[in-house]
Design a protein around this motif. Structure first.
Motif, short mmCIF file in Angstrom:
data_model
loop_
_atom_site.label_atom_id
_atom_site.label_comp_id
_atom_site.label_asym_id
_atom_site.label_seq_id
_atom_site.Cartn_x
_atom_site.Cartn_y
_atom_site.Cartn_z
N PHE A 75 85.17 93.68 -39.58
CA PHE A 75 86.10 94.48 -38.80
C PHE A 75 85.68 94.34 -37.34
N LEU A 76 86.58 94.57 -36.44
CA LEU A 76 86.24 94.44 -35.03
C LEU A 76 85.42 95.64 -34.60
N ASP A 77 84.23 95.37 -34.14
CA ASP A 77 83.34 96.42 -33.65
C ASP A 77 83.48 96.46 -32.14
N PRO A 78 84.00 97.56 -31.60
CA PRO A 78 84.23 97.62 -30.15
C PRO A 78 82.95 97.51 -29.32
N GLY A 79 81.80 97.80 -29.92
CA GLY A 79 80.54 97.71 -29.19
C GLY A 79 79.88 96.35 -29.29
N ALA A 80 80.50 95.42 -30.00
CA ALA A 80 79.87 94.12 -30.23
C ALA A 80 79.97 93.23 -29.00
N THR A 81 78.90 92.48 -28.77
CA THR A 81 78.91 91.42 -27.77
C THR A 81 79.32 90.15 -28.48
N VAL A 82 80.20 89.39 -27.88
CA VAL A 82 80.63 88.11 -28.45
C VAL A 82 80.08 87.02 -27.54
N ALA A 83 79.21 86.19 -28.08
CA ALA A 83 78.56 85.12 -27.32
C ALA A 83 77.93 84.15 -28.32
N THR A 84 77.35 83.07 -27.83
CA THR A 84 76.65 82.15 -28.72
C THR A 84 75.41 82.84 -29.30
N ALA A 85 74.98 82.39 -30.45
CA ALA A 85 73.78 82.96 -31.08
C ALA A 85 72.57 82.82 -30.15
N GLU A 86 72.50 81.73 -29.44
CA GLU A 86 71.39 81.52 -28.52
C GLU A 86 71.36 82.61 -27.45
N LYS A 87 72.52 82.98 -26.92
CA LYS A 87 72.58 84.06 -25.93
C LYS A 87 72.32 85.42 -26.57
N LEU A 88 72.82 85.62 -27.78
CA LEU A 88 72.61 86.90 -28.47
C LEU A 88 71.13 87.12 -28.80
N LEU A 89 70.40 86.03 -29.02
CA LEU A 89 68.99 86.13 -29.38
C LEU A 89 68.05 86.00 -28.17
N TYR A 90 68.60 85.76 -27.00
CA TYR A 90 67.78 85.61 -25.80
C TYR A 90 67.19 86.95 -25.37
N GLU A 91 65.96 86.92 -24.89
CA GLU A 91 65.36 88.10 -24.26
C GLU A 91 64.50 87.64 -23.09
N GLU A 92 64.51 88.44 -22.05
CA GLU A 92 63.77 88.11 -20.82
C GLU A 92 62.29 87.90 -21.08
N ALA A 93 61.69 88.84 -21.80
CA ALA A 93 60.26 88.78 -22.12
C ALA A 93 60.10 89.24 -23.57
N PRO A 94 59.05 88.81 -24.25
CA PRO A 94 58.85 89.20 -25.65
C PRO A 94 58.88 90.72 -25.83
N ASP A 95 59.55 91.14 -26.88
CA ASP A 95 59.64 92.55 -27.29
C ASP A 95 60.32 93.45 -26.27
N THR A 96 61.26 92.90 -25.49
CA THR A 96 61.98 93.73 -24.52
C THR A 96 63.40 94.05 -24.97
N ALA A 97 63.88 93.39 -26.00
CA ALA A 97 65.24 93.61 -26.49
C ALA A 97 65.20 94.32 -27.84
N ALA A 98 66.35 94.82 -28.27
CA ALA A 98 66.45 95.52 -29.56
C ALA A 98 66.00 94.59 -30.69
N PRO A 99 65.29 95.13 -31.68
CA PRO A 99 64.82 94.32 -32.80
C PRO A 99 65.98 93.69 -33.60
N VAL A 100 65.75 92.47 -34.07
CA VAL A 100 66.71 91.76 -34.92
C VAL A 100 66.45 92.17 -36.36
N LEU A 101 67.49 92.69 -37.02
CA LEU A 101 67.36 93.07 -38.42
C LEU A 101 67.84 91.96 -39.35
N LYS A 102 68.91 91.27 -38.94
CA LYS A 102 69.49 90.22 -39.80
C LYS A 102 70.12 89.15 -38.94
N LEU A 103 70.07 87.95 -39.44
CA LEU A 103 70.84 86.84 -38.89
C LEU A 103 71.79 86.43 -39.99
#
Length: 166
Positions: free
Chosen positions: A134-162
């Motif tokens: 279903f369309l999640d209004p809070g979702a970011t739509v981008a490439t997986a590489e951008k969705l998984l990018y973080e500036e520095a280790p452990d600075t972004a929300a934890p990944v639960l599933k790919l």
């Protein structure tokens, strides 16, 4: 000669149940009898756990049906959520972003056209080609590489599933 029967069984310490097709009926409801049994178990000091592949963000529906009883092991074991406390995370076992990126690269090479979604503790995000449930209004739509990018280790929300779709 028969062996003597134990006078009492060991007390149950834990109830763990799957959700879909087990605890939840076809209409996703829970019977009054089951709700009462879960409440009685908790009053007796028995831990109640729901075990599911569902994401943590879908536990509010379960919590409403079971009146806030229990803990939920979600996202195929990646997170534990406390339904007593409104679905707060108790424990998270994240997928390391470099590992997730390696999986994305390997699947793209082995199965061109594969699209991805990334379930974070903050919600789901997906690639434009990924077919969302279903369309999640809070979702970011981008490439997986951008969705998984973080500036520095452990600075972004934890990944639960790919999640991968081909």
């Amino acid at each position: 000669m028969t062996s003597p029967r134990p006078s009492s069984r060991p007390a149950a310490r834990l109830v763990a149940t799957d959700l879909d097709g087990t605890l939840l009926r076809d209409d996703k409801s829970v019977s009054e009898r089951t709700v009462a049994a879960l409440a009685a178990a908790e009053r007796a000091g028995i831990e109640v756990f729901f075990v599911t592949g569902r994401p943590a963000r879908w536990m509010d529906v379960v919590s409403a049906h079971v009146h806030g009883h229990g803990l939920a092991i979600c996202a195929n074991g990646a997170a534990v959520v406390d339904l007593h406390a409104g679905g707060t995370f108790v424990e998270v076992r994240p997928l390391a972003r470099p590992v997730a990126l390696d999986v994305v690269r390997a699947l793209r090479a082995a199965a061109p056209g594969t699209s991805f979604a990334v379930e974070l503790t903050t919600g789901i995000h997906y690639e434009p080609q990924y077919p969302p449930f279903f369309l999640d209004p809070g979702a970011t739509v981008a490439t997986a590489e951008k969705l998984l990018y973080e500036e520095a280790p452990d600075t972004a929300a934890p990944v639960l599933k790919l999640l991968a779709q081909h």
